[in-house]
Scaffold this motif. Structure first.
Motif, PDB file in Angstrom:
ATOM      1  N   GLU A 191       0.947  -1.129  -0.023  1.00 45.21           N
ATOM      2  CA  GLU A 191      -0.189  -0.074   0.161  1.00 45.21           C
ATOM      3  C   GLU A 191       0.976   1.301  -0.136  1.00 45.21           C
ATOM      4  OE1 GLU A 191      -2.834  -0.111   3.028  1.00 45.21           O
ATOM      5  OE2 GLU A 191      -3.646  -1.934   2.397  1.00 45.21           O
ATOM      6  N   ALA A 219       0.861   5.096  -1.531  1.00 48.25           N
ATOM      7  CA  ALA A 219      -0.062   6.224  -2.026  1.00 48.25           C
ATOM      8  C   ALA A 219       1.012   7.218  -2.624  1.00 48.25           C
ATOM      9  CB  ALA A 219      -0.613   7.078  -0.984  1.00 48.25           C
ATOM     10  N   VAL A 267      -3.197   3.385  -5.134  1.00 46.85           N
ATOM     11  CA  VAL A 267      -4.117   2.803  -4.051  1.00 46.85           C
ATOM     12  C   VAL A 267      -2.902   1.658  -3.473  1.00 46.85           C
ATOM     13  CG1 VAL A 267      -5.832   1.434  -3.021  1.00 46.85           C
ATOM     14  CG2 VAL A 267      -6.074   3.144  -4.872  1.00 46.85           C
ATOM     15  N   ASP A 268      -2.479   0.843  -4.243  1.00 47.18           N
ATOM     16  CA  ASP A 268      -1.400  -0.094  -3.975  1.00 47.18           C
ATOM     17  C   ASP A 268      -0.631  -0.450  -5.189  1.00 47.18           C
ATOM     18  OD1 ASP A 268      -2.887  -2.191  -5.253  1.00 47.18           O
ATOM     19  OD2 ASP A 268      -4.040  -2.467  -3.543  1.00 47.18           O
ATOM     20  N   ARG A 276      -2.843  -0.208  -8.706  1.00 44.67           N
ATOM     21  CA  ARG A 276      -4.210   0.018  -8.492  1.00 44.67           C
ATOM     22  C   ARG A 276      -4.363   1.669  -8.388  1.00 44.67           C
ATOM     23  NH1 ARG A 276      -8.388  -1.331  -4.311  1.00 44.67           N
ATOM     24  NH2 ARG A 276      -6.575  -2.117  -3.112  1.00 44.67           N
ATOM     25  N   GLU A 321     -11.937   3.147 -10.338  1.00 47.11           N
ATOM     26  CA  GLU A 321     -10.818   2.656  -9.761  1.00 47.11           C
ATOM     27  C   GLU A 321     -10.237   1.530 -10.856  1.00 47.11           C
ATOM     28  OE1 GLU A 321     -10.003   1.820  -5.325  1.00 47.11           O
ATOM     29  OE2 GLU A 321     -10.509  -0.303  -6.287  1.00 47.11           O
TER      30      GLU A 321
END
Length: 232
Positions: free
Chosen positions: A2, A4, A26-27, A34, A90
């Motif tokens: 994870e 950011a 996101v990760d 993502r 997403e």
């Protein structure tokens, strides 16, 4: 992991339309990531990501400050922009290399899929998509289009992510996964639009596949819906 990390996303929707957006991951793994976007895209599209990727996660360009990697959209989830700070989708992407396929230069709206073998550096290899849409698979006949005239509002996404080039029109035909609408808009294949209907109380995202001129001289936009179905 994870992380950011800030990421610059560049997309060529068509030969005459492209955009750039700043977002955050996101990760991430060495082979994909993502992230969220305020503009629509679709599975099979290529995006160029530029980010300060940790060097231990890179497959090339280990001494560069920024990691520029072409990425293939593999999955997409629609979001509520009001609840997600303006984010519309997403997406999960697979990292496919330092350069796009040659065919991308002449047809940026072309869709690709993962090939069976990986590249030399361990990234995903891609091949051109077979051309079978959601409605057309080898074991499934072409989906029936219903000749229903539905009043709709077409809104095209601009380079800054806003909606403009609006038009109120009617459908020539429609199915759960796509439609043909009469139009005066000059939108090229690959462009993304929002289609809304007061009658059906619904809005969906769509991508222009072709633009044709009928025998009566009226143009049509032939589109496929992205991420959701029309509630027929």
């Amino acid at each position: 992991m994870e992380l950011a990390l800030p990421v610059r996303v560049h997309c060529r929707e068509s030969l005459d339309h492209e955009w750039t957006e700043m977002s955050r991951l996101v990760d991430v793994t060495p082979f994909g990531a993502r992230l969220r976007l305020k503009r629509p895209t679709e599975i099979g599209r290529l995006l160029l990501l530029t980010l300060p990727m940790p060097r231990q996660l890179r497959c090339f360009d280990h001494i560069e400050d920024q990691y520029r990697v072409w990425s293939l959209v593999r999955n997409i989830r629609l979001l509520d922009p009001r609840a997600e700070k303006g984010a519309l989708v997403e997406i999960g992407v697979a990292f496919v290399g330092k350069r796009p396929p040659r065919s991308f230069e002449t047809d940026p709206a072309r869709r690709y899929e993962i090939a069976e073998s990986n590249t030399e550096v361990g990234l995903w290899a891609v091949k051109e998509e077979s051309g079978d849409s959601l409605a057309e698979t080898p074991n499934k006949p072409r989906e029936t289009r219903h000749n229903i005239p539905i009043e709709v509002l077409i809104e095209a996404f601009t380079q800054d992510g806003s909606l403009s080039e609006t038009e109120k029109t009617v459908t020539e035909n429609i199915s759960k996964h796509g439609a043909a609408v009469f139009t005066t808009l000059n939108l090229s294949p690959g462009r993304f639009v929002k289609i809304s209907s007061e009658q059906y109380q619904t809005s969906v995202l769509g991508v222009i596949r072709t633009r044709s001129l009928g025998a009566n001289g009226i143009a049509r936009l032939h589109m496929e819906f992205v991420g959701s179905e029309w509630p027929l």
